[in-house]
Every structure is written in structure tokens, then in C-alpha cells.
Design an enzyme around this catalytic site. Structure first.
Site, PDB file in Angstrom:
ATOM      1  N   LYS A 126       0.852  -1.200   0.000  1.00  0.00           N
ATOM      2  CA  LYS A 126       0.000   0.000   0.000  1.00  0.00           C
ATOM      3  C   LYS A 126       0.886   1.248   0.000  1.00  0.00           C
ATOM      4  O   LYS A 126       1.946   1.251   0.636  1.00  0.00           O
ATOM      5  CB  LYS A 126      -0.882  -0.062   1.252  1.00  0.00           C
ATOM      6  CG  LYS A 126      -1.965   0.985   1.378  1.00  0.00           C
ATOM      7  CD  LYS A 126      -2.792   0.712   2.642  1.00  0.00           C
ATOM      8  CE  LYS A 126      -3.884   1.729   2.897  1.00  0.00           C
ATOM      9  NZ  LYS A 126      -4.654   1.408   4.139  1.00  0.00           N
ATOM     10  N   SER A 208      -9.485   1.118   3.341  1.00  0.00           N
ATOM     11  CA  SER A 208      -8.684   1.972   2.487  1.00  0.00           C
ATOM     12  C   SER A 208      -7.621   1.200   1.704  1.00  0.00           C
ATOM     13  O   SER A 208      -7.013   1.772   0.793  1.00  0.00           O
ATOM     14  CB  SER A 208      -8.019   3.070   3.314  1.00  0.00           C
ATOM     15  OG  SER A 208      -7.132   2.504   4.256  1.00  0.00           O
ATOM     16  N   GLY A 231     -11.242  -1.291   9.766  1.00  0.00           N
ATOM     17  CA  GLY A 231     -11.893  -1.876   8.593  1.00  0.00           C
ATOM     18  C   GLY A 231     -11.088  -1.893   7.306  1.00  0.00           C
ATOM     19  O   GLY A 231     -11.522  -2.482   6.316  1.00  0.00           O
ATOM     20  N   SER A 232      -9.907  -1.299   7.286  1.00  0.00           N
ATOM     21  CA  SER A 232      -9.226  -1.051   6.011  1.00  0.00           C
ATOM     22  C   SER A 232      -8.506  -2.245   5.389  1.00  0.00           C
ATOM     23  O   SER A 232      -8.085  -2.176   4.233  1.00  0.00           O
ATOM     24  CB  SER A 232      -8.237   0.104   6.157  1.00  0.00           C
ATOM     25  OG  SER A 232      -8.913   1.322   6.118  1.00  0.00           O
TER      26      SER A 232
END
Ligand SMILES: *[C@@H]1O[C@H](CO)[C@@H](O)[C@H](O)[C@H]1NC(C)=O
Ligand SMILES: *[C@@H]1O[C@H](CO)[C@@H](O)[C@H](O)[C@H]1NC(C)=O
Ligand SMILES: *[C@@H]1O[C@H](CO)[C@@H](O)[C@H](O)[C@H]1NC(C)=O
Ligand SMILES: *[C@@H]1O[C@H](CO)[C@@H](O)[C@H](O)[C@H]1NC(C)=O
Ligand SMILES: *[C@@H]1O[C@H](CO)[C@@H](O)[C@H](O)[C@H]1NC(C)=O
Ligand SMILES: *[C@@H]1O[C@H](CO)[C@@H](O)[C@H](O)[C@H]1NC(C)=O
Ligand SMILES: CC(=O)N[C@H]1CO[C@H](CO)[C@@H](O)[C@@H]1O
Length: 567
Positions: A126, A208, A231-232
Site C-alpha cells: 500500500k 482503504s 476496517g481497512s
């Protein structure tokens, strides 16, 4: 064609020779990740859409293909679908040094054998995870404000990946600043554009770690890394038919990761199988003097590979914290997901688990209405993002603080605030935070109370449970987020073909026909070993991932066979 076949035959012979030479290399556990595999197991080139780390390692060890071939093939796959064709925008940058790094690792393998399971395996990270500038990539969290900035060096997890022989293939697109800029469509960043998922044209990839999830789902890299604050990793794993591990905060280093909050940020894998997830976690987990949270982890970590046991659920007690998802606000949990979830509970029973239902978190209703999480994350975000900007050796944009960033975005609307992507309210609210005052410390204590002592730990204790299980969809990640506790997510099902596509942003849809969703196992701090076992047993029984593929245009056609022996 005949030339190609001859070449292929030569590779097989070469492979046999290399296999004989390197028979000593043996890694992994007794359950199928052991090397070397027999030659016939690797004589077919693996399909990169699905290829596992073990398969790739076997082919590399046997000399059937090289890491240079792998990098070329993944680059070709990225070129096919990232900006062209379905334009998934999952990848921001390819590593210009990857081919040279691969060649060096190939030479080392021939000479000395592999360092381990990730030797020569291409990993996409990422874009909030730092890589040393001399290699040629930016670290920007998707923002033009950080383009060309000079980070002090590799992130802690990248150092571990490199030491294990992994190749950083490139940087994955994300929701800009890990979705902490404002109310923006998931998967959008100024530098990367709007990422979409591969199961329906324009499908919302969630965020994300959007690009990581999408890239893993169609084999744009062997494995990927993402980060989660709330939650990403879990949500993009769910929406992209892949496995995600959100590790306990403090198991994997956040040093060199563009932050939101040290209390919740954590780095973990998004990959196609629980086995691959265990392999990646076993490499990136561990202490790092540059992230003092990691110094609190157990001094000896378990061997996550030996958690891969199809009987792992035998004799366990798994709880269903219904109150968490019966809350009206979790409207994503529709009948499609709830019915798949009900079936999953039956499957867990057949695998030897006792399902305790309900097994509610005493704090469930307070968590649903609490704003304590944002009080802490806002305050931390301002302090930590300012520290990030200050840590840069230089930054061409001139941005040196959160306040500068807000001004930069407004001053460069063509880059950072195109129509439909204008909001930066999260940054503005964080900038207004007043630092570590008594409200902050009270909220932090409440978070731990709601998530841990009256939350996950309370439920585990009260009902004598080994773990909790929840649908991964919807924002049911908050208890684990504020607790800093782990989640392992595996594929659960897909929306049926007659599902109406519902717009979620200017260019995205959820749900939509064929869109995947996942199942999450949750536990207490450092319970990854157990959660991996449960997820593995469930995955091996159901193999849900293999039930459906991406839409045709989003399936890259380039394979190893297209690059082997080519310039
Ligand atoms: C960063 O991005 C810019 C613009 O895309 C590019 O020119 C540059 O080569 C990248 N890498 C570094 C290290 O700045
Ligand atoms: C890490 O160090 C900071 C100060 O540098 C300190 O405030 C914090 O409590 C430490 N955290 C842990 C978990 O050791
Ligand atoms: C797998 O799990 C079962 C049930 O917990 C256990 O009896 C068995 O010893 C485990 N196998 C291995 C190889 O650890
Ligand atoms: C924080 O949690 C406590 C305990 O549930 C609650 O009383 C309080 O209202 C919450 N604070 C905020 C800002 O939501
Ligand atoms: C602490 O700061 C926050 C803003 O960050 C503010 O809302 C709150 O009222 C402050 N608390 C105290 C006790 O001053
Ligand atoms: C903004 O989004 C709307 C739909 O929400 C769409 O109709 C419009 O074309 C978008 N504008 C741009 C410039 O993308
Ligand atoms: C690897 C790759 O395709 N990167 C692209 C990501 O998106 C930006 C914006 O369109 C392009 O400039 C990059 O080339």
C-alpha cells in the site's frame, strides 16, 4: 511454437538438475508447504490469477521460471488492466528496480538456495508504506502533497520483507490518507485515481487498502500488504474475494507507515489463501525498535504455518455477537449476507465447533453510539501526521504539516479536489483537535473498556469462547479496532447475478451482481495463531474463493508463458 516447447522442455530438464542440486532446501511445515515439491507438481506453469506462494516457490526452486520472469509477468498484467481495459487503478507505481532486484535474488537462489518461502516473491505494498527513495518509488498515501518527498528509509515491515528475499513490486492505490481525508469514495486518491474492484465493472473496492485487495484478487502480485485502522484490511478483503489479516496492534511494525493513530493502525497481508496469509504474517510480525508498541508483543511468536490445520475448529466454542450487527446502522448486513452467514455457522458446526448464539459483547450498544474512537484518532492523527511531515528529509510540495496539507489541497483543486472528490472534512476536524487533554485520555480509556474489558474479552470470558465470528461486511470492525485486536477474514459468498447495482460514489457500486463478501474471525490480543487455524479449516472446507472469478475484462491474460525467454 516448437521453439517455445523446446525452451520449455529445457526448463524442465534444468529444473530437474537444479532440484537435484538444491534438494537441501526445505521450509515450512508438514502440511503441504514443504519444499521441494516433486517435479510433476511444478511442471505446469502456475496460473498467476490464483498461484500460491508455495507453488511459485516450487517453480522457482525447480528452475522452471525465475523471479525476473515473475516480475515481468506481473508488470505485464498490471499494464493490461490498471489504466487500460477495465482501468482498475489498483496500482500507483511499479518499482523501477524490481527487475534488477529479481535478477540478484535469482542468482543468489542458484548459488545458495532460497532464504525462505518469500525468496524472490513479488509483493505489492500500500502506498502509505515507505520504501527507500533510491529504489525509485514514492511514498505518498496517494497524495500529490507527498510526491517526490524523501522518506528516511524503508518501513519496518519492508525491511523484514527484503530480509526474507521478497521483491517490492510496486505501490498499491488506496483511499487517500487511508480514508482519513474526508468523505470520499473508497479507493480514490489524487495520484492513483478511482480504484474499482474486479468482480463487477465499477464495483466499490472498499478501503482503504483498496488497491491491495484488488491486486491480490486477480493476481497483479503474488501477495500484497495493506493497513487497517478500522476496517481497512477487513473490508477490502471482503469485497475482493481475498483473505486478510488485521494483526493485533503491536504485532507488526508501523515504523515508516503514514499514520492515522498508533492506537489502532496495523499492517497485514491481503492474499488469496489463508496459507499465504500465514506465510506473510510470519515474515512481517516481530519487534522493531522504531515502533515501541511492538516491544510489548510476546517474546516468542508462534509458528503461524503450523496453525494451518483443517481440524483446528474441533472442540472449539465460537460466539455470535448478534447485537453488534443487529444494530440498525449496519445496514450492509442484508438478507444475502445474513443467509450466507447462517450457512457458515452450520459449516463451522460440521467442522467440530460449538456455536454459542447469541454471545454478545456487553458494550455492544455503547460501541454503536460511542464517538470515543474519533476523539482519539483525530488527536493522534494531527500529532502523528505532523511528525510524518517533519520526518521527511525534503518535500518538494513544501507541505510540512497537516495545516499545510489542507491549504495545499485547496490550492491544487485540479490534482486533489476534482469534482466529486472535494471533501477534506476529516483533516479539518483533526486539525482543530487540541492535543492530549483530559477528554482525550478519558476517550482512550473508554475505547479500551468498550473494546476489550467490557467488549471482546468480556464476551470470550462470559461464554467461554475461543473466538467470535461475524460477517465482514458493514462496519462491524469497530470493537476490534478500538481494542487493537486481530481479525482474520476469508471469502464467504457472492451477491447473485440479479442483484441491482447500487451507486456508492460518482463511479462505484455496492452491492452489484457477483460482488463478493467475507467472514471474519475475531479474538483477543495476539490470538492470530488460533484465528488462522479456524479461518483455514473453514476455507479448506468451503473453497469459496474459487466459486467465482472476476468479470472477463478484468482478468489479465498475460502469464509466465508470455514472458519466459523474452527480452
Ligand atoms: C515519484 O513520482 C514522480 C512523478 O510520478 C516520478 O517522476 C518519480 O520518478 C517518482 N519517484 C521518486 C523517487 O520521486
Ligand atoms: C512508546 O513511546 C512513547 C514515547 O516515545 C510513550 O509515550 C508510549 O507510552 C510508548 N508506548 C508503549 C506501548 O510502550
Ligand atoms: C490439528 O488439530 C487437531 C484438533 O485440535 C489436533 O488434535 C491435532 O493434533 C492438530 N494437528 C497438528 C499437526 O497440529
Ligand atoms: C465514550 O464512552 C463512554 C462509555 O460508554 C460514554 O459514556 C461517552 O458518552 C462516550 N463519549 C463519546 C464522546 O462518545
Ligand atoms: C480536549 O480537546 C478537544 C478537541 O480536541 C475538545 O473537544 C475538548 O473539549 C477538550 N477537552 C477539555 C477538557 O478541554
Ligand atoms: C459526479 O458524480 C455524478 C454522479 O454522482 C456524475 O453524474 C457526474 O458525472 C460526476 N462528475 C464528474 C466530473 O465526474
Ligand atoms: C502503474 C500505473 O499504471 N500507475 C498509474 C496510476 O495512475 C496514475 C494516474 O492516472 C498514472 O499516472 C500512473 O502511471
Amino acid at each position: 511454437m516448437a521453439g517455445g516447447l523446446l525452451k520449455y522442455a529445457t526448463f524442465l530438464v534444468l529444473g530437474a538438475l537444479l532440484l537435484a542440486q538444491h534438494g537441501r532446501a526445505s521450509y515450512g511445515n508438514e502440511k503441504g508447504t514443504e519444499w521441494p515439491l516433486l517435479l510433476e507438481q511444478v511442471s505446469a506453469l502456475p496460473d498467476l490469477y490464483e498461484a500460491s506462494v508455495a507453488e511459485l516457490g516450487a517453480g522457482l526452486n525447480a528452475g522452471i521460471f525465475t523471479s525476473v520472469d515473475l516480475v515481468k509477468a506481473y508488470f505485464a498484467r498490471i499494464d493490461e488492466v490498471n489504466l487500460h481495459g477495465p482501468a482498475l487503478r489498483a496500482v500507483i507505481e511499479k518499482n523501477p528496480s524490481a527487475l534488477a532486484e529479481a535478477a540478484a535474488l535469482d542468482a543468489e537462489r542458484t548459488l545458495l538456495g532460497p532464504r525462505g518461502l518469500l525468496h524472490g516473491v513479488p509483493v505489492l505494498v500500500k502506498d502509505n508504506i515507505a520504501t527507500v527513495v533510491s529504489e525509485g518509488m514514492n511514498t505518498t498515501a496517494g497524495s500529490f502533497s507527498l510526491e517526490g518527498s524523501i522518506v528516511p528509509g524503508d518501513a519496518g515491515v519492508v525491511k523484514r520483507l527484503r530480509a526474507a528475499g521478497a521483491i517490492i513490486l510496486g505501490k498499491a492505490n488506496l483511499s487517500e490518507f487511508s480514508h482519513a481525508r474526508g468523505t470520499l469514495a473508497p479507493g480514490w486518491s489524487g495520484r492513483g485515481g478511482q480504484c474499482t474492484a474486479a468482480y463487477y465493472p465499477g464495483a466499490d473496492p472498499c478501503g482503504s487498502s483498496s488497491g491491495s485487495g484488488v491486486a491480490a484478487s486477480i493476481g497483479l502480485a503474488s501477495v500484497t500488504l495493506g493497513t487497517e485502522t478500522d476496517g481497512s484490511i477487513t473490508c477490502p478483503a471482503s469485497r475482493n474475494n481475498v483473505v486478510g489479516i488485521k494483526p493485533t496492534v503491536g504485532l507488526t511494525s508501523r515504523a515508516g507507515v503514514i499514520p492515522i493513530t498508533a492506537h489502532q493502525d496495523t499492517v497485514g497481508p491481503l492474499v488469496r489463501s489463508v496459507s499465504d496469509a500465514a506465510i506473510v504474517l510470519s515474515v512481517i510480525a516481530g519487534p522493531d525498535p522504531n515502533d515501541n508498541y511492538t516491544l510489548a508483543q510476546p517474546s516468542i511468536l508462534p509458528d503461524y504455518l503450523s496453525a494451518l490445520n483443517t481440524s483446528a475448529l474441533q472442540g472449539t466454542r465460537i460466539g455470535v455477537p448478534r447485537a453488534v450487527f443487529l444494530e440498525a446502522s449496519y445496514s450492509e448486513l442484508d438478507d444475502t449476507i445474513l443467509s450466507a452467514y447462517t450457512t457458515a455457522l452450520e459449516t463451522l458446526k460440521t467442522l467440530g465447533a460449538t456455536i454459542v448464539d447469541p454471545a454478545d459483547l456487553p458494550s455492544a450498544y455503547e460501541i454503536a453510539t460511542s464517538k470515543n474512537e474519533s476523539v482519539v484518532s483525530r488527536t493522534d492523527f494531527k500529532v502523528q501526521l505532523n511528525a510524518w511531515f517533519e520526518s521527511l528529509l525534503s518535500n518538494p510540495s513544501g507541505v510540512r504539516s497537516m495545516a499545510d496539507l489542507i491549504a495545499y489541497n485547496d490550492a491544487h483543486p485540479e490534482l486533489e479536489e476534482p469534482s466529486n472528490y472535494t471533501d477534506q472534512s476529516t483533516l479539518i476536524r483533526a486539525e482543530a483537535s487540541e492535543g492530549f487533554n483530559s477528554t482525550y485520555y478519558q476517550s482512550l480509556a473508554y475505547n479500551h473498556e468498550l473494546g476489550r474489558t467490557r467488549g471482546i474479552d468480556a464476551a470470550l470470558k462470559k461464554y467461554d469462547l475461543d473466538a467470535l465470528v461475524l460477517p465482514a461486511a458493514g462496519y462491524v470492525t469497530m470493537p476490534a479496532a478500538i481494542a487493537g485486536y486481530p481479525i482474520v477474514t476469508v471469502p464467504l459468498g457472492f451477491y447473485p447475478d440479479n442483484t441491482p447495482a447500487v451507486p456508492t460514489g460518482p463511479a462505484t457500486f455496492y452491492p452489484a451482481p457477483g460482488v463478493p463478501f467475507g467472514l471474519s474471525f475475531l479474538g483477543t490480543a495476539y490470538s492470530e495463531y488460533n484465528l488462522i487455524g479456524y479461518a483455514y479449516a473453514y476455507e479448506q472446507k468451503t473453497m469459496t474463493r474459487l466459486q467465482r472469478k472476476a468479470y472477463a475484462a478484468a482478468i489479465p491474460s498475460m502469464q509466465l508463458v508470455n514472458v519466459i525467454g523474452k527480452q
